[in-house]
Design an enzyme around this catalytic site. Structure first.
Site, PDB file in Angstrom:
ATOM      1  N   GLY A 105       1.042  -1.329  -0.084  1.00 53.15           N
ATOM      2  CA  GLY A 105      -0.210   0.215   0.000  1.00 53.15           C
ATOM      3  C   GLY A 105       1.046   1.298   0.017  1.00 53.15           C
ATOM      4  O   GLY A 105       0.681   2.405   0.743  1.00 53.15           O
ATOM      5  N   MET A 151      -3.665  -7.274  -7.086  1.00 52.30           N
ATOM      6  CA  MET A 151      -3.066  -8.189  -7.636  1.00 52.30           C
ATOM      7  C   MET A 151      -4.200  -9.341  -8.422  1.00 52.30           C
ATOM      8  O   MET A 151      -3.704 -10.302  -9.192  1.00 52.30           O
ATOM      9  CB  MET A 151      -2.255  -8.871  -7.059  1.00 52.30           C
ATOM     10  CG  MET A 151      -1.019  -8.449  -6.325  1.00 52.30           C
ATOM     11  SD  MET A 151       0.186  -7.316  -7.619  1.00 52.30           S
ATOM     12  CE  MET A 151       0.972  -9.236  -8.363  1.00 52.30           C
ATOM     13  N   HIS A 173       1.126   0.733 -13.191  1.00 51.41           N
ATOM     14  CA  HIS A 173       1.871  -0.770 -13.425  1.00 51.41           C
ATOM     15  C   HIS A 173       3.132   0.209 -14.027  1.00 51.41           C
ATOM     16  O   HIS A 173       3.583   1.050 -14.556  1.00 51.41           O
ATOM     17  CB  HIS A 173       1.668  -0.193 -15.583  1.00 51.41           C
ATOM     18  CG  HIS A 173       2.322  -1.630 -14.970  1.00 51.41           C
ATOM     19  ND1 HIS A 173       2.367  -3.155 -15.433  1.00 51.41           N
ATOM     20  CD2 HIS A 173       3.710  -2.280 -16.579  1.00 51.41           C
ATOM     21  CE1 HIS A 173       2.739  -4.086 -16.093  1.00 51.41           C
ATOM     22  NE2 HIS A 173       3.677  -3.674 -16.800  1.00 51.41           N
ATOM     23  N   ASN A 196       1.305   2.981  -2.338  1.00 55.78           N
ATOM     24  CA  ASN A 196       1.375   4.492  -3.379  1.00 55.78           C
ATOM     25  C   ASN A 196      -0.319   4.513  -2.859  1.00 55.78           C
ATOM     26  O   ASN A 196      -0.643   5.593  -2.912  1.00 55.78           O
ATOM     27  CB  ASN A 196       0.238   3.428  -5.110  1.00 55.78           C
ATOM     28  CG  ASN A 196       2.089   3.314  -5.821  1.00 55.78           C
ATOM     29  OD1 ASN A 196       2.361   4.775  -6.487  1.00 55.78           O
ATOM     30  ND2 ASN A 196       2.479   2.122  -5.975  1.00 55.78           N
TER      31      ASN A 196
END
Ligand code: GRF
Length: 202
Positions: free
Chosen positions: A18, A98, A117, A20
């Site tokens: 986490g 995921m 990404h 981001n």
């Protein structure tokens, strides 16, 4: 008097640590993004992102595991859509989620879902893209924010940020450098999208 909305309701989906999510939550707390994280959803009950959300008093919801590791069966995607709608989600932010999202989810949230990404797409789609970049001996790689579509890591690109690749890099060092770039790029893109959407609503 009409009530004018000044923020966009986000849902952040993640399976891991986490980082981001933390960068986005920090930018929101500093008033840089006109958004509110309405809910965090994970497919992994042990994911640190859930803990981080709870520490910030953000609702954190765990999805049923299902039978498959890399995608969610339609009934679980239905459950995900139900949760997102329950929290009035306007924009879904994938941050290390995921599982590949499919038709049932996209029927409700295509055009409203972003992903980050760890490569300069269209290069190195798929998992552990930094390892693929190292293997290909490229001189630079980076990260990409894009809209999520049916094609894995193939939706419309919004923005990219480059980082150098050094011959001495370990996979961990390169991934850390890419993640630093992610923590700057994702909040910046979200800031612009949320402002645009709010303007359209006014
Ligand atoms: C990031 O490197 C992102 O590019 C990839 O998954 C990772 C998530 O990291 N999709 P974190 O959970 O945000 O730390």
């Amino acid at each position: 008097m009409t009530h004018q909305r000044r923020w966009i309701n986000l849902a952040v989906l993640g399976s891991g640590k986490g980082s981001n999510f933390s960068a986005i939550a920090k930018a929101i707390a500093q008033g840089e993004i006109a958004a509110k994280i309405a809910v965090v959803v994970s497919d992994n009950p042990k994911a640190l992102i859930l803990e981080k959300a709870r520490q910030l008093a953000i609702p954190a919801v765990v999805l049923p595991q299902g039978k498959y590791k890399t995608w969610l069966e339609p009934w679980i995607e239905e459950e995900l859509v139900r949760i997102l709608k329950q929290y009035n989600t306007e924009l879904v932010v994938l941050a290390g989620f995921m599982r590949v999202l499919k038709e049932t989810f996209l029927a409700s949230f295509e055009g409203k879902t972003l992903n980050i990404h760890p490569s300069l797409l269209p290069d190195f789609k798929g998992k552990e893209a930094w390892k693929a970049a190292l293997k290909a001996a490229v001189k630079e790689t980076g990260c990409t924010v894009h809209w999520v579509s049916k094609e894995l890591d193939g939706g419309k690109i919004i923005a990219q940020s480059k980082v150098p690749v050094y011959p001495s890099d370990s996979p961990e060092e390169l991934h850390a450098r890419i993640q630093q770039a992610e923590h700057e790029l994702y909040p910046r893109v979200l800031k612009e999208i949320c402002l645009d959407w709010i303007k359209q609503k006014l």
